[in-house]
Design an enzyme around this catalytic site. Structure first.
Site, short mmCIF file in Angstrom:
data_model
loop_
_atom_site.label_atom_id
_atom_site.label_comp_id
_atom_site.label_asym_id
_atom_site.label_seq_id
_atom_site.Cartn_x
_atom_site.Cartn_y
_atom_site.Cartn_z
N ASP A 71 -30.80 38.09 82.99
CA ASP A 71 -32.11 37.44 83.13
C ASP A 71 -32.76 37.17 81.78
O ASP A 71 -33.89 36.69 81.71
CB ASP A 71 -33.03 38.26 84.06
CG ASP A 71 -33.19 39.70 83.60
OD1 ASP A 71 -32.33 40.20 82.87
OD2 ASP A 71 -34.20 40.33 83.99
N ASP A 189 -43.97 43.62 79.33
CA ASP A 189 -43.13 43.65 80.54
C ASP A 189 -43.89 44.19 81.77
O ASP A 189 -44.34 45.31 81.76
CB ASP A 189 -41.94 44.58 80.21
CG ASP A 189 -40.99 44.82 81.37
OD1 ASP A 189 -41.09 44.14 82.40
OD2 ASP A 189 -40.12 45.72 81.23
N HIS A 362 -37.49 49.90 83.29
CA HIS A 362 -38.78 49.25 82.99
C HIS A 362 -39.92 50.26 83.08
O HIS A 362 -40.01 51.04 84.03
CB HIS A 362 -39.03 48.13 84.00
CG HIS A 362 -38.02 47.03 83.95
ND1 HIS A 362 -38.12 45.96 83.09
CD2 HIS A 362 -36.87 46.84 84.64
CE1 HIS A 362 -37.08 45.15 83.26
NE2 HIS A 362 -36.31 45.67 84.21
#
Lengths: 549, 549
Positions: A71, A189, A362
């Site tokens: 991605d 993020d 993440h």
């Protein structure tokens, strides 16, 4: 003014690509793909619309990659094929990129430049520094970009977690120094902004993996993401302690392990690794296999093992299979089916839902707040998320003290103009998504997908007839054939009756009627549609071919 | 010997249907459906294969329903249409069943018998007692079935949670009394066996809902499962405390609320409920709306609100939307898109992932252990789960002290024979799944689904040609048409070139070649397949129609 133009990643998870522009210079952060959504039938993957870059091709000076996940790098071959600009990345990122470009036959012309964390590179008026971040892949970085109007910090994909492989921790000190120097805008993020607290320690994950592996009596098979080198090193270490042999199986894992090894990111003790073809020479309880397919991918090694079609591996009792990865939404059914089948073969299966053997790459909310407090940006712009993630991340920044008027809630295709005095979000450029199907780039659009959906739901009925051009007499047919509509041996009468429906229409419209064939075609289509819906409640695609000869 | 034959629900979540048989008498526990899996293109829903019942139709004496969820009653119309046996259930369950049978035009012939918890009914040698269980619907029951060989306890879907609407708690005392009396075999719900601990208290959920609603300044829209009457009552109570008005919107919720009200399971203070058409007469901050669509169903009220196409409701800022329900795997993308769009309209959205506003209706591991210890069965047979859930539930029973040789790990279609001395699992009957598509029951099978999948992935190319029967000369075509393959204006040359490919083959096979048309058909099919794969990397379905006239 500094311009930021997200071409993807601000409105979806995946597809990350951000244009950074000042004066005459453009560079790009990441060039990612996205896997197709359920309605994109037959599509292989999705890349950002790069029309803006095409139109400004002369000004594009480089692509900077934060890490080697699809991605973030998956759209790179499509970009380079059109605009061959220099590519900057860390060693492992470029290792994976090299392999990918080779497959696309683009490696020989590509200009790849290795940059290490804390190193700087210059693109026009930009000075870009790589800052190490901890993520579920090695060699990930965030960026500190010094521009004429101030510093932009882009986190890439990151988490704060304080235990990982040597030298792979997030460089919090450098982010702190940026904060002290003064950050104009932070791009951070948003993937896990819905998750309270912080990510689990990968040290704990390692301990749990070790516990499970130690307790197993037979063969052990661990499925994980090929690029998760830190997790693979943990498994190698456990294997070493137990004196087992290790086998890597699955193409992507073999590539990833080989690159990491060459770069010294993975160390495998001499004599530990064996080839899958030598497996039979060792008893089961001396083996640990590391493989792919943790997302239920139908052609993966794990899927073939669970289906009993893997050439070398037959699952049996005493086997322990560990899925050390997330159940990505959308893949849950496929993963579940693989687990069910592994159990049916008698294996013990350990997976995220019942055991603490995976941690996200993440940052959770507490870590996101830490990043905000380290960098103390004047403006804040959430990236990497669906719209709700971006909204929630803005709110979180509000809690940390970024006032609402300094939160930049932008979406793909918008142009954000920014300097020390403020920002504005200007009219959008065209930033759609481009679908890749086979070798076709962008030729599958809304209308083709709609046709595929109609065909997929109720199938197709074809009516074939030929008429004598002069007399109008039927010389062939009606021949009625279906695909994906009904199982014909059981409901063959349906198609026979449909023939009668067609013949009635043909009789009804005498040869002297003007536009006779066109009128028949329309009447046949609507009559069959009604007939099938009435008799069986379905609406197949109906294709009448009426020809005059 | 007592026979148990699961026709569904032991190998999947949903599709619950269990045959209980002794001597000449058969009765059935539940008749549920399942929603189609992703690969079942165009299928509306899935029901169990009822062939065993058809073959033993004379011995089937009744259906006993545990509760009114679709995965327990959805196949009932298909059963009753073939074998019209008496149906037993609690008042709310039969209320929903009545509505369903009316839609299927089966109500007038159905024999529905109301049974209350702690009441008994007799079917042949079986004495069946209803035992109240707490679940995410009112009026759920488990069953204590006294048979000539001993007592069978079937939990239905249950949880232990100790706070709910008045009179809806799981009747632990009665299960305990069964345990004291002696239970031969326990059949227990395995849905949440992967979840540690116990379900959250619905009291806490209510408090959290109240907190969110109280804090909201504008209109409030709550989306939930229509049958979750206890949750609806909680919202009514909050609405009453705040002096707001309530609106019910969405067909299934209106049906469910109306049945629950008639039965006295739902109490709405006089004057609180208003009609959706009167909404404009009240300020936003006096309104609470209860609606459907919490699973992202595309035609639901919530989906239309989020898309801006709801007739009466336009979402704007100050609106608070609460999704008080689970994200069922497979629906996550659809739900996520709705949330994103609601945010885009400016609403605040509260959902399971970011707030504690939903609790499962199925027991977690601690509750499952409690059920095992209450009933102290000799044998244990997990039900309601995929294979891995059944395996894990057996293991859990082992922890509680059920020895492995008393654990019955059965699957759909197997015949379990059982008495006090032991059990055996005998050869399977045919217990597949029957797919419902429109009015068709079972005519869509593997081959039709495969055709639909092929059509959906790459579309279709039809070639039409006619030849003179005597001379073999082409009198029409080749005419080449595609659907769902390529966007023709951009890649029209593809189909033109395909015409040349076809013409070359036609020239190549002279009219004197035997079976000429059949050979051409085969050659055209394989040549076009190769041509399209080479040029564009796709494999459409190719249908050549070559006719001789």
């Amino acid at each position: 003014m500094l311009k930021l133009i997200p071409l993807g990643g601000l409105g979806e998870i995946g597809l990350n690509m951000m244009v950074v522009e000042y004066g005459d210079t453009i560079f790009i952060v990441d060039a990612g793909l996205m896997f197709p959504e359920a309605y994109m039938l037959g599509v292989d993957y999705v890349i950002p619309d790069m029309d803006y870059l095409r139109q400004n091709r002369g000004r594009v000076s480089g692509v900077v990659l934060t890490h080697a996940h699809e991605d973030h790098i998956g759209a790179l071959p499509y970009l380079l094929r059109e605009i061959n600009v220099p590519v900057f990345g860390t060693p492992f990122t470029l290792g994976i990129v090299r392999h990918k470009l080779e497959e696309h036959e683009l490696l020989s012309t590509a200009a790849l430049h290795e940059v290490l964390p804390r190193e700087h590179l210059k693109i026009g008026p930009f000075e870009i520094e790589f800052i190490r971040v901890n993520h579920s892949i090695v060699d990930g970085v965030g960026l500190a970009i010094r521009t004429p109007v101030g510093m932009l910090v882009h986190t890439g994909d990151f988490k704060m977690s304080h235990t990982t492989m040597e030298g792979m921790l997030t460089d919090v000190n450098r982010f702190a120094q940026c904060g002290e120097e003064g950050v104009l805008v932070l791009l951070s993020d948003s993937t896990n902004v819905e998750k309270e607290g912080h990510t689990a320690s990968s040290h704990e994950i390692g301990a749990e993996l070790a516990r499970i592996i130690q307790a197993a009596r037979g063969r052990i098979i661990v499925a994980l993401f090929a690029s998760n080198i830190a997790r693979i090193q943990q498994i190698i270490n456990i294997t070493a302690r137990l004196g087992r042999k290790i086998v890597f199986n699955g193409r992507s894992i073999e590539v990833s392990v080989s690159i990491a090894r060459q770069l010294g990111y993975l160390s495998i003790p001499e004599g530990m690794e064996i080839d899958i073809d030598d497996l039979s020479r060792y008893p089961d309880d001396e083996i640990i296999m590391v493989t792919t397919g943790s997302q239920g991918e139908p052609m993966s090694a794990l899927a073939r093992m669970s289906a009993g079609t893997h050439k070398q591996i037959k699952i049996h009792d005493q086997d322990t299979v560990i899925l050390s990865s997330k159940f990505i939404p959308g893949n849950e059914k496929a993963i579940g089916n693989i687990i069910n089948n592994l159990y049916r073969h008698g294996a013990n299966v350990v997976y995220e839902k019942i055991s603490n053997i995976h941690v996200s790459g993440h940052a959770f909310r507490e870590e996101l707040k830490m990043m905000l407090n380290l960098t103390k940006p004047k403006f804040f712009m959430p990236v990497h998320g669906e719209y709700r993630h971006l909204v929630l991340h803005c709110r979180l920044a509000g809690e940390v003290g970024i006032p609402e008027e300094h939160q930049i809630l932008a979406q793909d295709g918008q142009i954000i103009e920014l300097d020390d005095n403020g920002f504005q979000i200007r009219d959008s450029i065209c930033a759609g998504r481009v679908l890749i199907d086979g070798k076709g780039v962008g030729d599958v659009g809304r209308s083709v997908l709609k046709e595929r959906r109609l065909l997929s739901e109720e199938g197709l009925v074809v009516v074939n007839m030929a008429f004598d051009e002069e007399t109008g007499i039927v010389v062939y047919g009606p021949d009625i054939v279906s695909r994906g509509f009904v199982f014909e041996t059981e409901t063959g009468y349906l198609l026979q009756d449909a023939q009668c429906v067609v013949l009635e229409i043909v009789e009804d419209i005498t040869p002297d009627v003007p536009n006779r064939v066109e009128r028949m075609r329309q009447r046949i289509q609507s009559a069959l549609r009604q007939y099938f819906f009435f008799t069986i409640g379905r609406r197949p695609v109906i294709l009448p071919f009426l020809v005059e000869i």
